[in-house]
Design an enzyme around this catalytic site. Sequence first.
Site, PDB file in Angstrom:
ATOM      1  N   HIS A 107       0.827  -1.220   0.000  1.00 42.37           N
ATOM      2  CA  HIS A 107       0.000   0.000   0.000  1.00 42.37           C
ATOM      3  C   HIS A 107       0.853   1.258   0.000  1.00 42.37           C
ATOM      4  O   HIS A 107       1.988   1.270   0.512  1.00 42.37           O
ATOM      5  CB  HIS A 107      -1.011  -0.001   1.157  1.00 42.37           C
ATOM      6  CG  HIS A 107      -0.415   0.035   2.531  1.00 42.37           C
ATOM      7  ND1 HIS A 107      -0.149   1.206   3.195  1.00 42.37           N
ATOM      8  CD2 HIS A 107      -0.055  -0.961   3.391  1.00 42.37           C
ATOM      9  CE1 HIS A 107       0.342   0.940   4.400  1.00 42.37           C
ATOM     10  NE2 HIS A 107       0.418  -0.377   4.540  1.00 42.37           N
ATOM     11  N   ASP A 109      -0.532   4.366   0.916  1.00 39.90           N
ATOM     12  CA  ASP A 109      -1.019   5.374   1.875  1.00 39.90           C
ATOM     13  C   ASP A 109      -0.265   5.231   3.188  1.00 39.90           C
ATOM     14  O   ASP A 109       0.335   4.186   3.475  1.00 39.90           O
ATOM     15  CB  ASP A 109      -2.529   5.243   2.092  1.00 39.90           C
ATOM     16  CG  ASP A 109      -2.938   3.854   2.572  1.00 39.90           C
ATOM     17  OD1 ASP A 109      -2.407   2.868   2.044  1.00 39.90           O
ATOM     18  OD2 ASP A 109      -3.775   3.764   3.498  1.00 39.90           O
ATOM     19  N   ASP A 140       6.384   1.485   6.387  1.00 41.68           N
ATOM     20  CA  ASP A 140       4.965   1.121   6.272  1.00 41.68           C
ATOM     21  C   ASP A 140       4.298   2.030   5.250  1.00 41.68           C
ATOM     22  O   ASP A 140       3.723   3.037   5.606  1.00 41.68           O
ATOM     23  CB  ASP A 140       4.293   1.236   7.650  1.00 41.68           C
ATOM     24  CG  ASP A 140       2.834   0.819   7.626  1.00 41.68           C
ATOM     25  OD1 ASP A 140       2.422   0.151   6.669  1.00 41.68           O
ATOM     26  OD2 ASP A 140       2.105   1.191   8.568  1.00 41.68           O
ATOM     27  N   GLU A 174      -5.207   1.408   2.716  1.00 45.70           N
ATOM     28  CA  GLU A 174      -5.015   0.366   3.738  1.00 45.70           C
ATOM     29  C   GLU A 174      -5.183   0.912   5.142  1.00 45.70           C
ATOM     30  O   GLU A 174      -5.831   0.301   5.992  1.00 45.70           O
ATOM     31  CB  GLU A 174      -3.624  -0.257   3.574  1.00 45.70           C
ATOM     32  CG  GLU A 174      -3.443  -1.556   4.368  1.00 45.70           C
ATOM     33  CD  GLU A 174      -2.986  -1.366   5.815  1.00 45.70           C
ATOM     34  OE1 GLU A 174      -3.079  -2.332   6.598  1.00 45.70           O
ATOM     35  OE2 GLU A 174      -2.548  -0.249   6.178  1.00 45.70           O
ATOM     36  N   GLU A 175      -4.626   2.092   5.384  1.00 44.29           N
ATOM     37  CA  GLU A 175      -4.680   2.643   6.748  1.00 44.29           C
ATOM     38  C   GLU A 175      -6.096   3.093   7.120  1.00 44.29           C
ATOM     39  O   GLU A 175      -6.370   3.418   8.272  1.00 44.29           O
ATOM     40  CB  GLU A 175      -3.695   3.829   6.895  1.00 44.29           C
ATOM     41  CG  GLU A 175      -2.250   3.506   6.555  1.00 44.29           C
ATOM     42  CD  GLU A 175      -1.575   2.550   7.551  1.00 44.29           C
ATOM     43  OE1 GLU A 175      -2.251   2.089   8.492  1.00 44.29           O
ATOM     44  OE2 GLU A 175      -0.382   2.270   7.360  1.00 44.29           O
ATOM     45  N   ASP A 203       4.196  -6.293   4.915  1.00 50.79           N
ATOM     46  CA  ASP A 203       3.600  -5.148   5.610  1.00 50.79           C
ATOM     47  C   ASP A 203       3.648  -5.343   7.122  1.00 50.79           C
ATOM     48  O   ASP A 203       2.747  -4.899   7.826  1.00 50.79           O
ATOM     49  CB  ASP A 203       2.147  -4.970   5.107  1.00 50.79           C
ATOM     50  CG  ASP A 203       1.568  -3.627   5.508  1.00 50.79           C
ATOM     51  OD1 ASP A 203       2.340  -2.722   5.839  1.00 50.79           O
ATOM     52  OD2 ASP A 203       0.323  -3.500   5.496  1.00 50.79           O
ATOM     53  N   HIS A 453       3.624   3.587  12.291  1.00 53.86           N
ATOM     54  CA  HIS A 453       2.505   4.367  12.860  1.00 53.86           C
ATOM     55  C   HIS A 453       2.968   5.357  13.929  1.00 53.86           C
ATOM     56  O   HIS A 453       2.149   6.094  14.475  1.00 53.86           O
ATOM     57  CB  HIS A 453       1.429   3.461  13.495  1.00 53.86           C
ATOM     58  CG  HIS A 453       0.671   2.671  12.485  1.00 53.86           C
ATOM     59  ND1 HIS A 453      -0.604   2.211  12.707  1.00 53.86           N
ATOM     60  CD2 HIS A 453       0.986   2.253  11.241  1.00 53.86           C
ATOM     61  CE1 HIS A 453      -1.029   1.532  11.654  1.00 53.86           C
ATOM     62  NE2 HIS A 453      -0.059   1.553  10.741  1.00 53.86           N
TER      63      HIS A 453
HETATM   64  N1  LIG Z   1       2.103  -4.620  11.262  1.00 54.37           N
HETATM   65  C1  LIG Z   1       0.930  -4.431  10.499  1.00 54.37           C
HETATM   66  C2  LIG Z   1      -0.152  -3.856  11.341  1.00 54.37           C
HETATM   67  C3  LIG Z   1      -1.392  -3.573  10.548  1.00 54.37           C
HETATM   68  C4  LIG Z   1      -2.474  -3.060  11.459  1.00 54.37           C
HETATM   69  O1  LIG Z   1      -2.227  -2.151  12.247  1.00 54.37           O
HETATM   70  N2  LIG Z   1      -3.681  -3.644  11.367  1.00 54.37           N
HETATM   71  C5  LIG Z   1      -4.803  -3.269  12.204  1.00 54.37           C
HETATM   72  C6  LIG Z   1      -6.029  -3.863  11.559  1.00 54.37           C
HETATM   73  C7  LIG Z   1      -7.216  -3.800  12.472  1.00 54.37           C
HETATM   74  C8  LIG Z   1      -7.582  -4.734  13.355  1.00 54.37           C
HETATM   75  N3  LIG Z   1      -8.711  -4.284  13.926  1.00 54.37           N
HETATM   76  C9  LIG Z   1      -8.985  -3.137  13.400  1.00 54.37           C
HETATM   77  N4  LIG Z   1      -8.076  -2.846  12.492  1.00 54.37           N
HETATM   78  C10 LIG Z   1      -4.606  -3.830  13.604  1.00 54.37           C
HETATM   79  O2  LIG Z   1      -4.960  -3.105  14.559  1.00 54.37           O
HETATM   80  O3  LIG Z   1      -4.137  -4.962  13.757  1.00 54.37           O
HETATM   81 ZN   LIG Z   2       0.972  -1.198   6.404  1.00 55.08          ZN
HETATM   82 ZN   LIG Z   3       0.089   0.859   8.793  1.00 59.74          ZN
END
Ligand SMILES: NCCCC(=O)N[C@@H](Cc1c[nH]cn1)C(=O)O
Ligand SMILES: [Zn+2]
Ligand SMILES: [Zn+2]
Length: 482
Positions: A107, A109, A140, A174-175, A203, A453
């Site tokens: 992704h 974004d 990321d 994605e985010e 990812d 993040h």
């Molecule tokens: N290392 C990758 C992490 C990706 C991520 O942060 N995914 C979210 C997806 C999610 C789960 N519940 C709501 N969104 C996460 O919090 O795991």
């Molecule tokens: Zn990601």
């Molecule tokens: Zn991310």
Amino acid sequence: SPSSPPTGLLEKVFQYIDLHQDEFVQTLKEWVAVESDSVQPVLHLRRELLRMTGLAADRLRNLGAHVDLVDAGFQQLPDGQSLPIPPIILAELGNDPKKPTVCFYGHLDVQPARQEDGWVTDPHTLTEVDGKLYGRGTTDNKGPVLAWINAVSTFRALDEDLPVNVKFVIEGMEEAGSLALEELVQKEKAGFFSSVDYIVISDNLWISRRTPALTCGTRGNSYFMVEVKCRDQDFHSGTFGGILNEPMADLVALLGSLVDSSGRILIPGIYDHVAPVTEEEKRTYEAIDLDLEEYRNSSQVKKFLFHTKEELLMHLWRYPSLSIHGIEGAFHEPGAKTVIPGRVIGKFSIRLVPHMNISVVEKQVKQHLDYIFSKRNSSNQMTVSMTLGLHPWVANIRDNQYLAAKRAIKTVFGTEPDMIRDGSTIPIAKIFQDTIQKSVMMLPLGAVDDGEHSQKEKINRWNYIEGSKLFAAFFLEMAKLH
Ligand SMILES: NCCCC(=O)N[C@@H](Cc1c[nH]cn1)C(=O)O
Ligand SMILES: [Zn+2]
Ligand SMILES: [Zn+2]
């Protein structure tokens, strides 16, 4: 066993990547400069996302790929406005029936980032300090997407035949929950995806700073909202305090009943279907490169709930956990306001593991909250809803691509990978696996301290460049196994 040095084509490929690494870093710099934040729903950022998608599409076309920009429609916002969703890139390079077809998902974004949030450098100006490439999106996920492109472009530049057919699925939301992606995967199952043999996602991160990893599973998630309502308006606590059931008091009791101070979830039956730990599985944790003290220090946590590496990893990866995220409607600003919120919504989620069942979990949570609430004899109204149910994902590590990736890791890094799981969720992995019904692999490139993040996100130059080599070596290993 010691790894043997690369020979022939692979050596040429590695040399090319080493020699051209500054160009690869420069392209990453150009991509990081685009503020492709999909989280804040504002038009000027959506324009940046569209620009980012255009840059990536141009790069793929320059490699000779056939690129489709699939219209993804609009995002409807709660205030009635709508914003364009950036098109999803479906690209392909080569369709030789004698070669395997490997599809890479990534992704473009990023999470929001402002310098005043605590960045030392401008988050959208890639800045190198001591071999660390700082900038939003470096790890990321712009760095890994480019590492895959760098690997392909190296074969192109050397005028060498690509060992595999390559496909790309690259999205820009994605985010924000991968809006429109699942629908596209369903729609293209018999089209774009029909010739795909393997799917690779990069990812997530290693569990170590130096030892590469292969990810063989992730937890799922079930997200809950519990609303406690007296009325839609707030009250003055001088005028009403003492004569009614306060929604916040009910909610705090409800949230306080979910998990104890040792991290154990208190919802009856919740552990009933968790897969038992086998002796073979226990041994896998022993082999993982994790220095507990270093991990604890770098996380700035005084004391974890678990004190051995094995216990800690199991509670991160293979046991459920319950986290309380926030309270909507509560007074949270600085200062001392004497309000009684009239209606509040508590938010919490349970990370799911094999073989928990999402609808059973939903029922158990609702029953438990009903019971706790009924004991309070409150005149308020409680409503519980599960707003998200994401299944855990488990890889088949006996697939050819896991074998090929292990061999490629050995060649590039001279070591066996840590076979890890991930405590968070990458929903698209399970969607690909269930819809396309082909092998899905997670092959991370970034180190444990990359700070995805977070402020000061980075990717090490070493990870980015060796990661580009890893993908090239992986293509060659895949071709050998086919
Ligand atoms: N290392 C990758 C992490 C990706 C991520 O942060 N995914 C979210 C997806 C999610 C789960 N519940 C709501 N969104 C996460 O919090 O795991
Ligand atoms: Zn990601
Ligand atoms: Zn991310």
